[in-house]
Design an enzyme around this catalytic site. Structure first.
Site, PDB file in Angstrom:
ATOM      1  N   ASP A 173      43.722  41.990  37.914  1.00 38.44           N
ATOM      2  CA  ASP A 173      42.188  42.431  38.230  1.00 38.44           C
ATOM      3  C   ASP A 173      41.998  42.650  39.524  1.00 38.44           C
ATOM      4  O   ASP A 173      42.868  42.385  40.381  1.00 38.44           O
ATOM      5  CB  ASP A 173      41.164  41.271  37.617  1.00 38.44           C
ATOM      6  CG  ASP A 173      40.092  42.113  36.860  1.00 38.44           C
ATOM      7  OD1 ASP A 173      39.200  42.691  37.796  1.00 38.44           O
ATOM      8  OD2 ASP A 173      39.670  41.740  35.600  1.00 38.44           O
ATOM      9  N   HIS A 248      39.107  48.020  37.323  1.00 38.74           N
ATOM     10  CA  HIS A 248      39.521  46.474  37.629  1.00 38.74           C
ATOM     11  C   HIS A 248      40.821  46.644  38.339  1.00 38.74           C
ATOM     12  O   HIS A 248      41.852  45.825  37.922  1.00 38.74           O
ATOM     13  CB  HIS A 248      39.417  45.803  36.128  1.00 38.74           C
ATOM     14  CG  HIS A 248      37.872  45.286  35.824  1.00 38.74           C
ATOM     15  ND1 HIS A 248      37.376  44.258  36.664  1.00 38.74           N
ATOM     16  CD2 HIS A 248      37.337  45.805  34.704  1.00 38.74           C
ATOM     17  CE1 HIS A 248      36.213  44.297  36.070  1.00 38.74           C
ATOM     18  NE2 HIS A 248      36.032  45.153  35.016  1.00 38.74           N
ATOM     19  N   GLU A 313      34.886  48.716  31.829  1.00 37.70           N
ATOM     20  CA  GLU A 313      34.192  49.014  32.655  1.00 37.70           C
ATOM     21  C   GLU A 313      34.826  49.883  33.811  1.00 37.70           C
ATOM     22  O   GLU A 313      34.839  49.503  34.901  1.00 37.70           O
ATOM     23  CB  GLU A 313      33.676  47.462  33.389  1.00 37.70           C
ATOM     24  CG  GLU A 313      33.024  46.246  32.290  1.00 37.70           C
ATOM     25  CD  GLU A 313      32.756  45.158  33.055  1.00 37.70           C
ATOM     26  OE1 GLU A 313      31.721  44.738  32.958  1.00 37.70           O
ATOM     27  OE2 GLU A 313      33.839  44.876  33.586  1.00 37.70           O
ATOM     28  N   GLU A 456      35.814  33.714  37.313  1.00 42.37           N
ATOM     29  CA  GLU A 456      35.315  33.864  38.757  1.00 42.37           C
ATOM     30  C   GLU A 456      34.828  32.374  39.235  1.00 42.37           C
ATOM     31  O   GLU A 456      34.970  32.199  40.380  1.00 42.37           O
ATOM     32  CB  GLU A 456      33.887  34.781  38.520  1.00 42.37           C
ATOM     33  CG  GLU A 456      34.419  36.259  38.176  1.00 42.37           C
ATOM     34  CD  GLU A 456      34.395  36.651  36.727  1.00 42.37           C
ATOM     35  OE1 GLU A 456      34.752  35.593  35.993  1.00 42.37           O
ATOM     36  OE2 GLU A 456      34.405  37.916  36.568  1.00 42.37           O
TER      37      GLU A 456
HETATM   38  C1  ACM Z   1      35.064  42.113  30.028  1.00 43.17           C
HETATM   39  O1  ACM Z   1      34.209  41.261  30.088  1.00 43.17           O
HETATM   40  N1  ACM Z   1      34.637  43.109  30.928  1.00 43.17           N
HETATM   41  C2  ACM Z   1      36.168  42.359  28.974  1.00 43.17           C
END
Ligand code: ACM
Ligand code: ZN
Length: 516
Positions: A173, A248, A313, A456
């Site tokens: 990521d 990502h 995303e 995170e």
């Molecule tokens: C996600 O939470 N973006 C899969």
């Protein structure tokens, strides 16, 4: 019955089976896989009592013995049948997987009570058990924070204790690349490391400055990955690796800026990276050469049929401005950038398909015309599973409303800082993964459920444990058991299990029952 997840069918009786130093274990057949499975039980007995139980192979059942046996149970490959009485234990299953799950149940109910006896005891019961879903998963994000091999193994232990069978390993990521790819040492050297912003809120981290040294990160070597795959296989846990694309992937651009649309200077994200506008260029053939080379090594390492390719995303702002991306849209007769995303994912799916693999992706891969052998992960909580199933896809349910274990689980004023949201234990326990819009046949396309631990805000193994427990126990009930729910009984079992956690030093949220 003090087992989590609750068995499919059981009867309890007064009395105990007592494990004495002379207690024998009988195994049939005593082949390598069965013996390896039974070792999980004998190791546990040794850990709890320092008794080394002798193992004999014998086709015939015997009394005053713990019998492990492969036989026809009609409970499927993961099911098991357990008869515990004062004279013997008989655990039967059609495969070693069923034996393994029966052993997990036995391990949960073993106890010692010095008022009665110095020996371990197991309460008398008859159990017939089998899972509700074939996909019982937990995700761990090791990009946002890195977790060492020891913790990955512990995470797998936790999965198997509660009869989960899928470990979704979110390996790449924006904040770090975590899998060794021998062809691209830059991924290890550059993409795996970022400038640490210790003590700063994730949303406020300043980006890395030019010439600033990177000092936070790490990756798993291929040797370590093989060791972890082996460790998981012994516990009947399948590892699904995830390699994120096309969004990502800022950490990849940090090492290979030419794979971006704007070809700027990129750094591995030090904290929140949003909007996540930088993306792999869909118009550049070198991107596919890179991804295919990476996937070649991933496929070689991981024996699973499924490879997760992310797909969530993907911000299309760069694609809109990029000549190469626009050229691709024209040449391939695509409608727009969303169509370009589908084309991208389909190209990767076709490549993997030639290697005998199928893709799994986040629900966004449905945009466009993706083949129905791709599995969809429904995460936004907007019921995309209904459309996905009706168009022929299999779906794993992990809506953020019920399955995101990075959310708060209690009053935020008393909690370590979390990303937000509110998903307490009761909410997870009340989760119904089968939408009422699906009929019985369609419901079979719901493969199962998964809990997602994004990290995170979670930078230690203690904090990771705190976030998954006890919520993972509630998800285990949804994943394994389809009987009527009983919150009071679940609470009792959770409280009992958490007392065991205290002895084992496993961390958990200790105020999950606000009504108490
Ligand atoms: C996600 O939470 N973006 C899969
Ligand atoms: Zn581009």
């Amino acid at each position: 019955m003090d087992i989590i997840p609750k068995p499919y069918h059981y009867e309890e009786f007064p009395g105990f089976f007592m494990i004495l130093p002379k207690t024998m274990i009988r195994v049939f057949p005593a082949n390598q896989t069965v013996l390896r499975t039974v070792k999980h039980f004998t190791d546990k007995i040794y850990e709890l009592s320092e008794i080394n139980l002798p193992i004999v192979e014998n086709k015939n059942f015997s009394s005053f013995t713990i019998n492990f046996q492969i036989s026809k149970t009609d409970l499927g490959k993961e099911g098991y049948k357990l008869n515990i009485n004062a004279r013997y234990i008989l655990l039967e299953a059609e495969t070693e997987i069923g034996l393994f799950y029966g052993i997990q149940s036995l391990i949960q109910i073993i106890f010692k009570d010095l008022k009665y006896s110095p020996y371990l005891m197991i309460p008398t019961a008859k159990i017939e058990d089998k899972p509700r879903f074939e996909w019982r998963g937990m995700l761990l994000d090791v990009s946002r924070h890195f977790f060492d091999v020891d913790f990955i193994k512990r995470y797998i232990d936790y999965l198997s204790m509660f009869k989960f069978n899928i470990f979704h390993w979110h390996l790449t990521d924006d904040n770090g690349w975590r899998i060794e790819i021998k062809k691209y040492p830059e991924l290890q050297k550059i993409s795996a490391w970022r400038a640490e912003r210790k003590g700063i809120d994730w949303r406020d981290c300043e980006p890395q400055k030019p010439n600033e040294k990177t000092n936070y990160g790490g990756y798993y070597s291929q040797k370590e990955i093989k060791e972890i795959i082996e460790y998981a296989a012994e516990r009947h846990v399948t590892i699904i690796p995830e390699i994120e694309m096309p969004g990502h992937s800022l950490e990849v651009l940090a090492a290979f800026p030419d794979l971006s649309c704007s070809k700027g200077q990129y750094y591995v994200a030090t904290g929140a990276y949003w909007p996540n506008k930088d993306i792999l260029c869909a118009g550049n053939d070198a991107v596919f050469e890179f991804l295919e080379n990476v996937l070649d090594e991933v496929v070689e390492l991981f024996p699973t049929k499924y490879i997760h390719i992310g797909g969530d995303e993907a911000n299309k702002a760069e694609w809109k401005k990029c000549n190469l991306c626009q050229k691709r849209i024209k040449e391939e007769n695509l409608k727009d950038e969303n169509d370009l995303q589908s084309w991208f994912i389909k190209k990767i799916a076709d490549y993997l398909s030639k290697k005998g693999k199928q893709i799994i992706g986040w629900e966004e891969i449905l945009e466009g015309n993706i083949s129905t052998d791709s599995i969809i992960m429904s995460w936004k909580g907007k019921s995309v599973e209904i459309e996905a199933v009706k168009s022929g896809h299999k779906v794993v349910m992990c809506p953020q409303t019920h399955c995101y274990f990075d959310h708060y689980q209690a009053d935020p004023s008393n909690e370590p800082v979390a990303i937000g949201g509110f998903t307490d234990l009761k909410k997870v326990y009340d989760f119904n993964p089968i939408p009422k819009e699906l009929d019985k046949k369609e419901s079979e396309y719901i493969l199962g459920v998964q809990g997602n631990l994004w990290t995170e805000w979670i930078d230690s193994s203690e904090h990771a444990e705190y976030m998954i427990f006890p919520r993972m126990m509630a998800l285990a009930e949804i994943a394994w058991n389809n009987q009527e729910k009983n919150w009071e009984d679940f609470k009792r079992r959770v409280n009992r299990e958490l007392k065991e956690f205290d002895k084992k030093n496993i961390n958990y949220c200790n105020h999950s029952f606000p009504e108490e």
